[in-house]
Motif scaffolding. Structure first.
Motif, PDB file in Angstrom:
ATOM      1  N   LEU A   1      -2.261   0.167  -2.914  1.00  0.00           N
ATOM      2  CA  LEU A   1      -2.094  -0.820  -1.845  1.00  0.00           C
ATOM      3  C   LEU A   1      -1.214  -1.957  -2.352  1.00  0.00           C
ATOM      4  O   LEU A   1      -1.442  -2.490  -3.442  1.00  0.00           O
ATOM      5  N   LEU A   2      -0.195  -2.282  -1.585  1.00  0.00           N
ATOM      6  CA  LEU A   2       0.629  -3.440  -1.922  1.00  0.00           C
ATOM      7  C   LEU A   2       0.208  -4.606  -1.042  1.00  0.00           C
ATOM      8  O   LEU A   2       0.328  -4.539   0.179  1.00  0.00           O
ATOM      9  N   GLU A   3      -0.338  -5.633  -1.638  1.00  0.00           N
ATOM     10  CA  GLU A   3      -0.817  -6.772  -0.868  1.00  0.00           C
ATOM     11  C   GLU A   3      -0.050  -8.021  -1.296  1.00  0.00           C
ATOM     12  O   GLU A   3       0.027  -8.336  -2.477  1.00  0.00           O
ATOM     13  N   VAL A   4       0.534  -8.709  -0.326  1.00  0.00           N
ATOM     14  CA  VAL A   4       1.362  -9.878  -0.627  1.00  0.00           C
ATOM     15  C   VAL A   4       0.608 -11.142  -0.253  1.00  0.00           C
ATOM     16  O   VAL A   4      -0.013 -11.222   0.806  1.00  0.00           O
ATOM     17  N   ASN A   5       0.664 -12.108  -1.120  1.00  0.00           N
ATOM     18  CA  ASN A   5       0.028 -13.401  -0.884  1.00  0.00           C
ATOM     19  C   ASN A   5       0.949 -14.226   0.016  1.00  0.00           C
ATOM     20  O   ASN A   5       2.082 -14.509  -0.361  1.00  0.00           O
ATOM     21  N   PRO A   6       0.482 -14.606   1.208  1.00  0.00           N
ATOM     22  CA  PRO A   6       1.378 -15.358   2.101  1.00  0.00           C
ATOM     23  C   PRO A   6       1.822 -16.699   1.508  1.00  0.00           C
ATOM     24  O   PRO A   6       2.792 -17.293   1.972  1.00  0.00           O
ATOM     25  N   HIS A   7       1.122 -17.152   0.487  1.00  0.00           N
ATOM     26  CA  HIS A   7       1.516 -18.406  -0.159  1.00  0.00           C
ATOM     27  C   HIS A   7       2.764 -18.255  -1.004  1.00  0.00           C
ATOM     28  O   HIS A   7       3.166 -19.198  -1.667  1.00  0.00           O
ATOM     29  N   TYR A   8       3.354 -17.055  -1.010  1.00  0.00           N
ATOM     30  CA  TYR A   8       4.520 -16.876  -1.874  1.00  0.00           C
ATOM     31  C   TYR A   8       5.668 -17.778  -1.441  1.00  0.00           C
ATOM     32  O   TYR A   8       6.557 -18.100  -2.222  1.00  0.00           O
ATOM     33  N   THR A   9       5.648 -18.223  -0.174  1.00  0.00           N
ATOM     34  CA  THR A   9       6.720 -19.099   0.302  1.00  0.00           C
ATOM     35  C   THR A   9       6.591 -20.502  -0.259  1.00  0.00           C
ATOM     36  O   THR A   9       7.548 -21.254  -0.301  1.00  0.00           O
ATOM     37  N   ASN A  10       5.394 -20.832  -0.703  1.00  0.00           N
ATOM     38  CA  ASN A  10       5.191 -22.126  -1.353  1.00  0.00           C
ATOM     39  C   ASN A  10       5.500 -21.969  -2.839  1.00  0.00           C
ATOM     40  O   ASN A  10       4.768 -21.306  -3.562  1.00  0.00           O
TER      41      ASN A  10
ATOM     42  N   ASN B   1       4.197  -5.568   3.142  1.00  0.00           N
ATOM     43  CA  ASN B   1       2.847  -6.089   2.945  1.00  0.00           C
ATOM     44  C   ASN B   1       1.818  -5.141   3.547  1.00  0.00           C
ATOM     45  O   ASN B   1       2.013  -4.607   4.634  1.00  0.00           O
ATOM     46  N   MET B   2       0.721  -4.950   2.833  1.00  0.00           N
ATOM     47  CA  MET B   2      -0.398  -4.100   3.256  1.00  0.00           C
ATOM     48  C   MET B   2       0.012  -2.645   3.489  1.00  0.00           C
ATOM     49  O   MET B   2      -0.579  -1.945   4.291  1.00  0.00           O
ATOM     50  N   THR B   3       1.038  -2.202   2.770  1.00  0.00           N
ATOM     51  CA  THR B   3       1.364  -0.785   2.866  1.00  0.00           C
ATOM     52  C   THR B   3       0.567  -0.021   1.824  1.00  0.00           C
ATOM     53  O   THR B   3       0.293  -0.524   0.743  1.00  0.00           O
ATOM     54  N   VAL B   4       0.184   1.210   2.192  1.00  0.00           N
ATOM     55  CA  VAL B   4      -0.557   2.066   1.267  1.00  0.00           C
ATOM     56  C   VAL B   4       0.371   3.206   0.856  1.00  0.00           C
ATOM     57  O   VAL B   4       1.004   3.832   1.703  1.00  0.00           O
ATOM     58  N   HIS B   5       0.474   3.410  -0.434  1.00  0.00           N
ATOM     59  CA  HIS B   5       1.382   4.434  -0.945  1.00  0.00           C
ATOM     60  C   HIS B   5       0.566   5.522  -1.601  1.00  0.00           C
ATOM     61  O   HIS B   5      -0.195   5.272  -2.525  1.00  0.00           O
ATOM     62  N   HIS B   6       0.726   6.731  -1.076  1.00  0.00           N
ATOM     63  CA  HIS B   6      -0.073   7.828  -1.614  1.00  0.00           C
ATOM     64  C   HIS B   6       0.719   8.612  -2.644  1.00  0.00           C
ATOM     65  O   HIS B   6       1.875   8.963  -2.427  1.00  0.00           O
ATOM     66  N   TYR B   7       0.103   8.855  -3.767  1.00  0.00           N
ATOM     67  CA  TYR B   7       0.735   9.632  -4.837  1.00  0.00           C
ATOM     68  C   TYR B   7      -0.155  10.809  -5.175  1.00  0.00           C
ATOM     69  O   TYR B   7      -1.334  10.641  -5.456  1.00  0.00           O
ATOM     70  N   THR B   8       0.404  11.998  -5.138  1.00  0.00           N
ATOM     71  CA  THR B   8      -0.367  13.171  -5.573  1.00  0.00           C
ATOM     72  C   THR B   8      -0.278  13.250  -7.087  1.00  0.00           C
ATOM     73  O   THR B   8       0.546  12.574  -7.715  1.00  0.00           O
TER      74      THR B   8
END
Lengths: 394, 396
Positions: free
Chosen positions: B190-199, B139-146
């Motif tokens: 940016l990979l952003e995960v919704n914490p509601h995924y557990t619901n 969650n909240m990782t940023v991945h850089h691609y050239t």
């Protein structure tokens, strides 16, 4: 001398006939007039018509006239059944013919066929296996791991490894008792095969498992490894435990044998039968083999005549009906005969341009072989399943 | 004695703010370093939908307002979508997450292995385990691609002709600028995960998207949804024993955006390519498409102002040919008149659903609810009645 003149008759009461009143003047009929002998005048129907009717009805024998009520009843019954059942059926039949003859633009098969990794769409059978004077081609439908029955069947058709060639039309594995045994036998005999829906599922699961395995160990693929140990990984369990259990029984060489099975196997030209093609489930007419959708080739049973979209459901127009209809429209040299399996519910299903061979061996029915000799003569050979209850009854 | 009161006050204010605080996507201030914008363009849903996690932009529901201030010119959207998809698939492959394409993407793949020109988003799915991994680790990782990673070089950029009208020129310049930026700096995702995924309840209507893969340069994103195993109803004869002996065929699956699938329709996954990117495809791809978009979506070569060119195998803007319009009209005439529906639902994005009026060109209509509400009613669950409710156990 008449009776009246007879003297002893004089005292007798008058004869009864004299008692009948003679109302001659009341009755306006005279047998001297023509109309007395003529027919009764019917004011509703003109005489010409009456004459015509008389002329025709007189020709009908009396015996037949007597049963006119029965005929009427039958006619009525026919009418009713036409309105309720036969008519709609006939209309549907006509509609089917129209649909089968039409070639709509907005129909299935306009897309680019999806390309899949690790799947061969079409390949040709080695032409040396085509039936000649002493050699034959033997097609066997859904074996489903019934190795013993396959051996029985080969014995029954007097299979000679040197001359004859075996073609398995998919679903060789799964459900039955000895799937790897069937593949071993097929490898030993150098049999050709096509990819069925079960081979498809199994190979996809194995590929998925292998990827997971590689991803977790991040080492190079150990090609000397004979078995598929990586399938023990819990990581790829996804409800498909049965498939995983099945996959574990195979060695690498058996899996690579399955891998080389094409979706469509072009057999080649056989005298009297024309060009032959083996698939697992079916083909869409008027679409080149290279452009057939592989999923449907391995799964179809019926086809929608309006849209030309095949389906794996049982209800609908069987694809082979459409196929046979369209083949007859083609020039003789362009016609193709399909040998297939997959449809156990229909059982043995032989038509002019299609041979359906799935007779449900694994369910306790029979295993069927289609034998084609060098002259294009076909013969159907069965063996009974050893287990009458079927292997997957549980 | 002064200190404790101050501390108490501080604690109180903190509590007061906590009372209305709900999890929501990283706010603008926290992505300052990542975005090139100076103001936030997210739609403010705090009042209307306070429980909603992701916030789309004010101008279009397929852009992230923290990273975009306007829509991309249509000429360049496909280019950025492709890069978005490539980077996503590549990253998931590296970190070992099993993911596959769905919905509009799947249809595009089916037709010619490319993104449909009228499609402005990318839909993918992951399984429950993978989603948990994304949530816990990525969650909240940023991945850089050239540019090199993304497989593009200056050579690949076509030399375009300068358009005439001022409007077009503006769009053209923007396109060139964005492409230059990619070449120069690459892209950050940016990979952003919704914490509601557990619901996993479908009644959680505002959080049907479980995660997003966001292009921080353009605000485009990929919606990631999780496929859940539906709870098996207990055996009516023996309610105490959980029906464990279920065949693969019978396992029902669902997503939070109310689509229902059978296990065998999705698994095992196939491998194919989409926009020449290796992707995974659900097992029974055509039955999914037929359920979602109708059989017409597999036969019609003209839809929504676009025609499928039989020679180049591309969807191009075209008028329907005589034969096409005739057959479309014939089919329209054959259809039984639909009963008037009591309530008209807002129509989502122009997807190739046959129910959308053919003949009108639907251009980028932003839909009201935001988070990808997909296509048709076919293949969807009821009105959130099933699975039973929040907190229902879904892991079989």
């Amino acid at each position: 001398m008449t009776y009246r003149d007879y003297p002893r008759a004089q005292n007798r009461p008058p004869p009864l006939i004299d008692l009948i009143p003679d109302n001659r003047d009341l009755l306006d009929v005279s047998d001297e007039e023509d109309s007395f002998y003529g027919k009764d005048d019917d004011w509703l129907i003109s005489p010409e018509w009456q004459a015509t009717i008389a002329r025709t009805t007189d020709r009908i024998p009396r015996r037949i006239k007597r049963y006119s009520a029965v005929y009427l009843a039958v006619a009525f019954l026919f009418l009713v059944s036409w309105w309720t059942y036969l008519g709609p059926r006939y209309a549907r039949y006509k509609q089917d013919l129209r649909d089968m003859d039409a070639s709509p633009l907005l129909s299935y098969g306009n897309n680019v066929r999806p390309e899949f990794k690790g799947m061969i769409q079409v390949s040709d059978m080695d032409q040396q296996h085509l039936p000649k004077k002493h050699s034959r081609l033997i097609f066997v439908g859904d074996v489903h791991g019934c190795k013993d029955e396959l051996e029985d069947l080969l014995k029954k058709v007097d299979f000679n490894h040197k001359y004859d060639h075996l073609v398995l039309t998919g679903d060789m594995i799964a459900k039955g008792p000895d799937s790897p045994g069937v593949i071993k036998l097929a490898q030993k005999l150098g049999a050709s095969c096509v990819r069925g829906n079960w081979e498809d599922k199994l190979l996809l699961s194995i590929a998925e498992g292998r990827e997971r395995h590689l991803a977790s160990t991040s080492g190079p693929d150990d090609s000397t490894e004979l078995t598929l140990d990586f399938l023990d990984d819990e990581s790829n369990s996804h409800g498909d435990n049965k498939l995983r259990k099945l996959a574990k029984q195979f060695t690498k060489s058996e899996v690579s044998y399955l891998q080389q099975c094409p979706v469509i196997l072009r057999i080649g030209q056989v005298p009297n039968l024309g060009s032959l093609v083996a698939v697992h489930a079916g083909l869409v007419p008027d679409t080149p083999l290279k452009r057939q959708d592989p999923f449907h080739v391995m799964n179809m049973r019926t086809i929608d005549l309006k849209t030309r979209i095949p389906s794996s459901k049982h209800a609908g127009t069987p694809w082979e009906k459409f196929w046979n209809h369209r083949q007859k429209k083609l020039h003789e040299s362009e016609r193709t005969t399909v040998i297939y399996g997959h449809n156990r519910k229909r059982g043995l299903n032989i038509q002019e341009y299609t041979y359906g061979l799935d007779t449900g061996c694994v369910n306790g029915e029979r295993l069927t072989a289609l034998v084609i000799d060098g002259h294009g003569k076909t013969e159907i050979v069965h063996v009974k399943c050893r287990n009458e209850m079927g292997y997957n009854a549980d | 004695m002064k200190l404790p009161t101050e501390l108490l006050l501080l604690a109180l204010t903190h509590l007061a703010s906590c009372a209305t605080l709900r999890p929501r996507s990283a706010n603008f201030a926290s992505v300052r370093g990542l975005t090139s914008l100076s103001t936030d363009h997210s739609s403010n849903n705090d009042v209307l939908r306070p429980e909603k996690y992701f916030h789309e932009s004010t101008f279009h529901s397929h852009y992230d307002g923290r990273f975009a201030e306007a829509q991309l010119p249509p000429q360049t959207r496909a280019f950025h979508l492709r890069l978005l998809l490539r980077s996503y698939m590549d990253t998931m492959d590296i970190i070992g997450i099993r993911t596959w394409i769905m919905h509009g993407c799947l249809l595009g793949w089916w037709w010619n292995g490319k993104i449909l020109p009228w499609d402005s988003d990318v839909d993918v799915m992951v399984d429950e385990r993978s989603m948990a991994e994304l949530g816990n680790w990525w969650n909240m990782t940023v991945h850089h691609y050239t540019a090199k990673d993304l497989g593009i070089s200056a050579k690949d950029m076509e030399k375009p002709k300068i358009p005439h009208s001022v409007e077009d020129q503006k769009a053209h310049l923007r396109k060139l600028y964005l492409e230059k930026e990619v070449l120069r700096k690459g892209k950050k995702y940016l990979l952003e995960v919704n914490p509601h995924y557990t619901n996993t309840s479908t009644t959680d209507r505002h959080n049907v998207i479980d995660a997003r893969w966001i292009d921080t340069a353009t605000g485009l994103y990929i919606d990631i949804t999780t496929i859940h195993v539906a709870p098996t109803p207990p055996d009516p004869r023996d309610p105490s024993s959980p029906s464990s002996n279920v065949e693969d065929e019978d396992i029902l699956m669902f997503t939070k955006d109310q689509h229902a699938y059978s296990h065998y329709q999705i698994f095992p996954l196939r491998r194919s390519t989409f926009e020449s990117i290796p992707v995974r495809i659900p097992y029974a791809y055509e039955s999914l498409l037929a359920e979602e978009y109708g059989l017409e979506s597999l036969t019609d070569t003209w839809y929504n102002g676009y025609g499928f060119d039989p020679d180049t195998h591309e969807w191009v803007i075209a008028e329907p040919t005589e034969q096409q319009s005739k057959e479309l009209a014939d089919r329209e005439a054959m259809k039984p008149k639909p009963k008037p529906k009591p309530k008209e639902r807002p129509k989502p994005e122009p997807k190739p659903s046959p129910k959308l009026a053919t003949g009108t060109v639907v251009a980028e209509a932003p839909h009201s609810t935001g988070e990808g509400v997909h296509g048709d009613k076919a293949g969807q669950l009821g009105d959130g009645r099933w699975p039973p409710g929040p907190g229902a156990t879904t892991k079989a």
